[in-house]
Design a protein around this motif. Sequence first.
Motif, PDB file in Angstrom:
ATOM      1  N   ARG A   2      48.853 -17.451 114.920  1.00  0.00           N
ATOM      2  CA  ARG A   2      47.864 -17.224 113.512  1.00  0.00           C
ATOM      3  C   ARG A   2      48.540 -16.235 112.644  1.00  0.00           C
ATOM      4  O   ARG A   2      48.312 -16.480 111.364  1.00  0.00           O
ATOM      5  N   THR A   3      49.160 -15.215 113.031  1.00  0.00           N
ATOM      6  CA  THR A   3      49.593 -14.130 111.886  1.00  0.00           C
ATOM      7  C   THR A   3      50.816 -14.141 111.590  1.00  0.00           C
ATOM      8  O   THR A   3      51.336 -13.478 110.589  1.00  0.00           O
ATOM      9  N   GLY A   4      51.721 -14.682 112.659  1.00  0.00           N
ATOM     10  CA  GLY A   4      52.951 -14.549 112.469  1.00  0.00           C
ATOM     11  C   GLY A   4      53.897 -12.800 112.506  1.00  0.00           C
ATOM     12  O   GLY A   4      55.003 -12.746 112.452  1.00  0.00           O
ATOM     13  N   LEU A   5      52.976 -12.167 113.032  1.00  0.00           N
ATOM     14  CA  LEU A   5      53.271 -10.836 113.259  1.00  0.00           C
ATOM     15  C   LEU A   5      53.541 -10.428 114.547  1.00  0.00           C
ATOM     16  O   LEU A   5      52.706 -10.851 115.505  1.00  0.00           O
TER      17      LEU A   5
END
Lengths: 298, 444
Positions: free
Chosen positions: B172-175
């Motif tokens: 969900r955050t791509g981090l």
Amino acid sequence: MAVTELHGAPSLGPLYASAAVGAVLPGRATTLPDTELVRRGVTVDPGHFADYARVCGFRVGAALPVTYPHLLTFGLQVVLMAGRSFPLPLPGLVHLANRITVHRAIAPSENLDVRVWAERFTAHPKGARVDLVGEVAASGEPVWEGRSTYLARGASAPGDPGGGSGDGDGGDEVAEPSEPAVPTGPASALWRLPGDLGRRYAAVSGDVNPIHLYPLTAKAMGFPRAIAHGMWTAARAVAALEGRLPDAFTYDVVFRKPLLLPSTAELVTARDDDGGWRVAVRGARDAERIHLVGHAGR
Amino acid sequence: MPASPRRAAVIGGNRIPFARANRAYANATDLDMLTTTLDGLVARFGLAGERLGEVVAGAVLKHSRDFNLTREAVLGSRLAPATAAYDVQQACGTGLQATIAVANKIALGQIESGVAGGVDSASDAPIALNDDLRRVLVKLNAARSTTERLALVGQLRPGQIVPEIPRNAEPRTGLSMGEHAARTALEWGIGRTEQDELAARSHRNLAAAYDRGFFDDLLTPYLGLTRDDNLRPDSSADKLATLKPVFGKGPDATMTAGNSTPLTDGAALVLLGSDEWAAEHRLPVLAHVVDAETAAVDYVHGGGARGADHRHSTDGLLTAGVFAVPRLLERHGLSLQDFDLYEIHEAFASVVQVQRRAWEDARFCRERLGRDGALGAIDDGRLNVAGSSLAAGHPFAATGGRIVATLATLLRERADSEKTDQRGLISICAAGGQGVVAILETKA
């Protein structure tokens, strides 16, 4: 207003092509067409819904994503805008802002009636702007409304150059949506956007505007590279709020700087005191470079 | 159901040495490592041919063919093939959550014995087909006519050969986890020095534990390794201070390859049972599982979850343990200082420090944990005293089993030498904003 009924979804590629030819010919109308385009009994193709959900980051669930009905109205918008009776040339129209209100969850299985018309043809500091309004109803009950505001650079609109409300082009008085404050702070998500994103969204949306497809076709239209569809960016941003929004709400977005492809961008979200969400999409390297500002809530 | 269920006993554990990815275990699969570790456990406790209550384990990086990984390991092991098994997956919480699952069934009297843990290989990681290619192939498989098939073959493109490269990123955050942790470290003002000191201490403690034979009863050598190959006994805070940051940006970046865990391969399992089962099998009890708690935080949007004027806008990805521990303490009327030993999983040195800092922050404890004041400090001398993930490495699903077996053994040692009851606390952070914590106790 004259009502024209369409049977079946329009094919947008040829419409763009004929609009591109028509754009250079003289004899364009100077006022909005007094026409409402209608499609009745529209059904959602499950495969198309799934493809759209996948490209935009929505779940394939029991309700249509809030931005999905825009696709149903968008085809009719293009039919209206590609015609000679439309006062602005379709190629080069810039999507400035979009407002969607969904009144209840819409099941993918529902039979939908779609209406589209144009209104509020007014002057804008950079040219002329117009709203394309779409309405989706189920069993006579309005369930979804969309208002897409476009700018034609360098074009002129009849009436007051200072802008403002409608001027006899059939538009109602509609309050100008105020631009939501840009949320700041750490990003909620980092998006790695591939170079073919424009082609992927074009394939599900039918929006084959060349500025979104290839670097070369985008260059021809004055952009350094292909740019992401505004409505993809809007859809992806609201999809990130999955599970946080009520069934009925309004989603306002204002498009700022073009989002070039490929690139990395950041999504920023902030919850307002009233329970709504402010969203922004900004450059991953340059946080000052804002691509989209939006608000989702009641 | 009894009013107060019995407590499951931790009888022992077994793991293989952990190996940095693409080294000693480069050619070993999850199933290879899990089966080997299970057989080591069976051998140590004389369980060949036994039907245990169940075996519960999992892997975070898992091939689709390994859908029944744990059952396959049981079938390949010396345990009776009639031993039931299932897989669990809760990211880095997998091993501890598996332990809780087995311990709860033992506590309820549904089973008398069980094995829990996990395995992970970062070397033999699954690489997915390009999603476009995968969809064409799935349709091709379902196609009924040649025409249909030909049309689908026409959709194949050279670019689809490029596989989906697995990313260590939150969906969900791509981090990545490191980027998340770096952000949280910055918010809490966790300094570079304290992180490097914690990392150096982890190496020192783990090396000392090996040197005194602590792992002799907890480890089965594998593929030439007798110790974790990430361990650097001569590590020091000064040496670690020379490394360049790898997570975070600019002058504020503090997280290096030295104070973050490397990608690792390995497996770890714990043997659990009722006291009666242990006695029947003449096996000593190391500790009992008292209780456990799992918490989750909104690390995605977070907005508004904290007090409006608090300095943090969202909770960190790896901070759920901060919330799980006070809930567990509350339930047992304990304070944070009522423990003899603490095991806080060192996914990153900063993750350990953030948890400690949060519990020492009176305002945070009041506003977010609903306490009267700070939970207080944890002594360095009681924390991860036999080393932890920074030194041993962190094969995601294997870490819980390593920690449970380590803590249970340490508590037994202390109870025997000090002749007093011992209590230990475990906190393990996991991807997805989750945290699993548990209490173990040993009677003198």
